[in-house]
Each structure stands twice: as C-alpha cells, then as structure tokens.
Motif scaffolding. Structure first.
Motif, short mmCIF file in Angstrom:
data_model
loop_
_atom_site.label_atom_id
_atom_site.label_comp_id
_atom_site.label_asym_id
_atom_site.label_seq_id
_atom_site.Cartn_x
_atom_site.Cartn_y
_atom_site.Cartn_z
N ARG A 11 31.83 -16.45 24.39
CA ARG A 11 32.08 -15.30 25.50
C ARG A 11 33.41 -15.42 26.13
O ARG A 11 33.44 -16.60 26.72
N ARG A 316 30.58 -7.35 19.98
CA ARG A 316 31.10 -6.24 20.92
C ARG A 316 29.76 -5.91 21.89
O ARG A 316 28.81 -5.90 21.42
N ASN A 317 30.33 -5.27 23.00
CA ASN A 317 29.20 -4.92 24.17
C ASN A 317 28.79 -3.47 23.87
O ASN A 317 29.21 -2.79 22.99
N TRP A 318 28.04 -2.92 24.70
CA TRP A 318 27.63 -1.60 24.54
C TRP A 318 28.54 -0.50 24.58
O TRP A 318 28.66 0.72 24.21
N ASN A 319 29.87 -1.14 25.40
CA ASN A 319 30.96 -0.15 25.31
C ASN A 319 31.90 -0.13 24.28
O ASN A 319 33.09 0.45 24.18
N ILE A 321 33.64 -2.99 23.62
CA ILE A 321 34.56 -3.99 23.95
C ILE A 321 34.18 -5.15 23.33
O ILE A 321 33.18 -5.62 23.19
N VAL A 323 33.70 -8.89 23.42
CA VAL A 323 33.52 -9.65 24.16
C VAL A 323 33.22 -11.23 23.96
O VAL A 323 33.12 -12.11 24.90
N ASP B 186 30.31 -9.01 30.71
CA ASP B 186 29.16 -8.99 30.11
C ASP B 186 28.60 -7.86 29.17
O ASP B 186 29.71 -7.01 29.09
N GLY B 187 27.42 -7.66 28.57
CA GLY B 187 27.32 -6.80 27.75
C GLY B 187 27.31 -5.34 28.29
O GLY B 187 27.65 -4.36 27.56
N CYS B 188 27.19 -5.23 29.87
CA CYS B 188 27.26 -4.00 30.23
C CYS B 188 28.58 -3.77 30.98
O CYS B 188 28.99 -2.67 31.80
N SER B 189 29.53 -4.47 30.72
CA SER B 189 31.29 -4.32 30.96
C SER B 189 31.41 -4.92 32.40
O SER B 189 32.69 -4.91 32.64
#
Lengths: 337, 337
Positions: A11, A316-319, A321, A323, B186-189
């Motif tokens: 990460r 990649r994260n929820w957006n 991006i 990570v 993080d996962g939520c940016s």
C-alpha cells in the motif's frame, strides 16, 4: 514448518500484508524443475483437482454414453460462477442422466459470481444446488453413477463407488497414498484428500502429457484438457482468473483454483505440472504465485507481458485510484527470469 | 520479521491453513499487559481507527451544532453493511450539513452486507456513495467541514483541514509520529497512516479511560464509545462480528475492524486497549485473535463462554456439516487462561 514469504501486498511504498507459501513445478518423470517451501507436506487440494476427479466420468465411457458436450465436461471440472450458462449446463447434464437438481448433494449457495448473484436476486429468485459452484462436478458424478448402474443416493460419501473411483484416479495419477489420515470433508460434502504439492504437480504433468498413464486414461485426460481449453468460461466465469488466463493462452495453459489458497496448473508444451498453496489460504496469493511460476517458464516476451497483470496486479480503490500492488517476494521473486 | 503462527484453520483433524500475526494489550499508562509478535513495526490500521478519526467531529462541537444523534455518531465510526438504516442515517447527516451524496468522495460500491447487496439488486437499484461502508465517516468529515466553515471540496485530501484534524487526533492519542513515510491512500481515498500495534493499543486504552487526554477530548471519547455501545448495528451490521460482539457486551467491550486483518478494541472496565494485525490481511484470523485476547481478560465464566464462538468458530459447509474450525495457536493459545 516455516514456508517463505512469497507474495507481498503493497500500500503506497510500504508492505501492508505478506503471504507465505510453497510451490512445486515437476515434469511427468517426477523431476523437480523448481520448488520453494515445504512440498512434501500433504495439503488439501480442494477444487484444484476437479480435472482428476472427473477422469472416471470420461475414462469409463459414461460421458460418451450420455453424449456429454465438451462444455459439459468442462463444467464437471469447474468452480463456476453460478451464471445462467453454468446452471443450464448442470441441469442438462442431470437431465441426460434422467435426474434433476434434487439429486445434487452439494448444497445450495448464492452464486460465486457477484454479477450472477445479483442477477438472481434481481429476478426475485433464491439459489438452488444448481448454483453451487460444484454443481457441474456433482452432475458428472451422477452421470457416472447412472451409466455404471450404481445407486445415485449417497454418491457424495467416501464409500460410494463414485468417490472410490475418484480417489483411485487421484491416487494413481499423483502417486500419493490417500488413506484415512489425510481425508476430510469438502465444502460440497465429498471427501477431500491431502496430497503433497510435489505429487499434485507430478499428477498435472502426467495429465498434460499422458506420460505414465494407461492409454485410456491418457485419452480421457486429453479430452478433458481440450474441453476445458475450448470452454474457459465454463470452468470459472467472466472476469475470473482461471477463465481469463486460459482465454489468453488456450490449450497452452491449464489452471485451476482450489479453496484455501491452492492452485494446480500445467504447461502441456513443456510437459510441466504446477501446484502451489498459500499457507494462510488466500486466493489472491495463490493466484500471484501460480501466475508468477507459469510466467517464469514462458519464454516469449509477449506471453510474459500478458501474464504480468495476473502475477503482480495493481490494487485500485473505490475511486479507481491506484493504492498498491501485489508483488512476488523471496524465492518466488528469484524465479523471475 | 517473522511473527508467530497464532491461528490455525482445521479441516477434519488436519491443519489446512495457518495465520501469523502480532498483537498488543496495553493500559493507558503504556504498560504492556500482553504482547506477541512484532508490535513496534508500523501497520496501516485502516478502518480500525474510525473512532479516532471521528474525535474532531465531536470534540469541536460540530456534532452538537448539527444535532447529530448517537446513531449518527456511531455511523461516523462504522464500516457499515450498506443496509437501508445505514444509508438513511448517512443521508440524514449530510442533510444536516446542507449537503447530499454528491459531496461524498468515498466512491460507490455494492453493500458489504450480502443481504443488503441482494436487497438493492432485488429493488432494481445500483449502489451510490451512500452505500460505501465508509459513508458515515465521510458524512462526519463533511459535517465537521460545514460547521468549521471549511470548503467541503477536497475534504478527503491529506492537506485539507479535516484530514489534518484527524491526523492530529490520531497522533496525539496514540503517541505515534505520522509523517510522509507512513502515509498511503485508503480504500475510500482518505490518507491512512501506519502506526505500531503498541501505539494503537495505547490509544484505545486512552480513549476508553480518558487517561492522558485533555478534558474535552476525553468527553468526546466517552460520547463516541457510548454512542457505539448504544448502536452496535450502526457500526457494522446484522450478523457481523463487531455488531454481534458489542451486542453481547454493551459498553463493556469496544471492537472495530480494519481492512487487511486489523482489529482494535478496548475493555473500559479494565482500562485496556487492544490491537492486532494478521500478517496476511485475513479478517477471519484477526477476529479470532481479538476475540481470544478479549476473552483472556474477561474473568467471568459466562462472559468467556459467550465469546468462545467468536474466538474459535466452527466451520460448516453448504450442507451445514461441521468440516473444521479455527483455533488459537502458539503464543495466542498460551494466552488462554
């Protein structure tokens, strides 16, 4: 037993998590081409040996007697997503044996495939045993019982002729001894036998080459490998590792997942079998391990490039991006050519 | 770094998988009551520190200014299932700040809760950022920005006052130094900062007791703990570990999951904070670890019995047949009184 760290999860610039494991690459003569960690300790291969478990179905002539299609034979080797095509093929196999979903002893669960699961919910339905990721394998067991004249009832029990045939096939091809001490119950209620990675890799090298197998069994193995290669979406499902890797390489690569971090694979063109187990049971680690190992033995630069996203996927994260990433570590990293 | 094996996964009589990890139990003065593995190596706590990240919301008076309910404060500390109650509470928080879901920077994903996910599909809908398991925390950030007169835009960035306030609160309470070198996304940016388990456990001991905190921060911590204890279903969801454990024990036990195998917890009555990390990132291992540790410090036999199914859960297959279990191993097994 201390297996080495073989996959790291990054990460940002830091290692967030790490996976240990073992792996073996073996030829059909039993020569070890590459290995790391403890490869002689028995591990439960779970669904990674479905191709071995389906040998009696084809070898006995039952598949031909019931005119099973290649797609149906592939489904017998599958941990499928429970999509419509999978469910229909499992039902068709059962119908050819004069049976239906009520005969399945695998239990019901919501489809493994998230899209398939939501599609079922959207249709206002609930899952049947046909949606169980093992329904094709179980339908294959029932086809074998039907043609062999065995009572279908209890086909999931270790003492039933269907399971005895599967056990004999696995033991013969891998050379492993499958006694009481290595037997436990799988998620779909059939017996699972712990087998060393070295023996699993040997078994898949034999399946891929036919070497060391009786002619009828070698022919069955060829038929199964060809059926899977021609129907990669039947063996797992859209977007899943096994399907996507086999789509890329066709008959050149066989790969199959098992629960708790196991993968078996074969490179028929090189006569090699592969088996890996992540100590902690993580599928993401087992996928990175098996892809990295297969990549090591592919000599074409284009082939290697195509496998890279499976060997070392970005996270990649929820957006969307980026990570982090997975990467090979320790002896697995050293296997990168 | 070689942490010990602390959780074993049995199938039948054999160990099928094994998890390594580290853990610390610390009092508010920093005395270590129990520890195993590497507890001074920074690990990303991810969502396990949401209670710390929500301190500025309460401490600043923003929560009171917007008349946030206890359920809404609990949701600010949640990794929720995306059920209807969670989505509605997140929307209500945003409305109190004069905002809506369009302001959320967490991204959208299908609900973590399988039932919630299928219910959404069944209703023919697709997920919005309100369904993101972090939407309550993000709504809390936006409430803080609104009351503080800060531009809401970019609130998820490390340089925004909202994230600077969260970082300061975490650094103050845990005593950890949160520089560039330990920061990732993080996962939520939002930023996540790696922190040693020893410091995380200390931080939760301080949160639970108020010791070592300024009076306003201690009051905010009390308010947050009480809000969570009164609304355990807001913090995770039906059937999930955190909710079910806190339902059993009310204000006596605080427990919070973080991605990649992290758990933080507190036993206010004993003034102890807990932090664990499974090396491989497995939630099942972290849950067994934190439940086993909490159980160790509970003296009542009934309390210990109630936690046993969380510390060493049985594993059942699709037919409900018991096929295995998780159990504590190594130094974690030795911590069983």
């Amino acid at each position: 037993m201390t297996n080495p760290v073989v996959v790291e999860v990054l990460r940002g610039a830091r290692v967030e998590s790490r996976h240990r494991g073992a792996g073996a690459v073996v030829d059909a003569g039993g020569a070890v081409a590459l290995a790391f960690g403890e490869i002689d300790e028995p591990v439960f291969p779970r669904s990674a040996v479905k191709a071995l478990q389906s040998l009696p179905l084809v070898e006995s002539g039952a598949a031909d007697a019931l005119r099973l299609s290649d797609a149906e034979i592939a489904l017998a080797c599958a941990s499928h997503s429970g999509a419509q095509a999978h469910v229909e093929a499992a039902a068709a196999m059962l119908a050819k044996a004069g049976l239906d979903a009520a005969s399945l002893a695998c239990g019901a669960h919501w489809p493994l495939g998230e899209d398939a699961s939501r599609a079922l919910a959207r249709a206002g339905q609930t899952p049947s045993p046909l949606h169980n990721n093992c329904s094709g394998k179980h339908a294959g067991f029932l086809c074998l019982a039907c043609v062999s004249g065995w009572d279908a009832k209890g086909y999931e029990q270790a003492t039933h002729p269907v399971q005895r045939a599967a056990r004999t096939a696995i033991a013969d091809v891998t050379g492993a001894t499958l006694g009481e001490g290595v037997c436990a119950t799988d998620g779909c209620s059939i017996p699972t036998y712990a087998i060393p990675l070295r023996a699993l890799a040997l078994g898949f090298a034999r399946l891929a080459t036919g070497e060391g197998l009786a002619p009828g069994r070698a022919a069955a193995a060829r038929r199964i490998f060809a059926a899977v290669a021609a129907n990669p979406a039947m063996v797992a499902g859209e977007g899943r590792f096994d399907t996507e890797v086999m789509r890329l390489f066709g008959p050149r690569v066989f790969v199959k997942t098992g629960a708790e971090g196991v993968y078996c694979a074969a490179l028929p063109e090189l006569g090699l079998g592969f088996a890996v187990k992540a100590d902690d049971g993580a599928t993401r680690a087992a996928q990175a391990m098996i892809a990295t190992l297969i990549r090591r033995f592919l000599t074409g630069e284009e082939d290697r490039t195509r496998l890279s996203p499976f060997a070392a996927p970005n996270l990649r994260n929820w957006n969307g991006i980026e990570v982090g990433a997975l990467r090979a570590a320790g002896p697995l990293a050293e296997t990168r050519a």
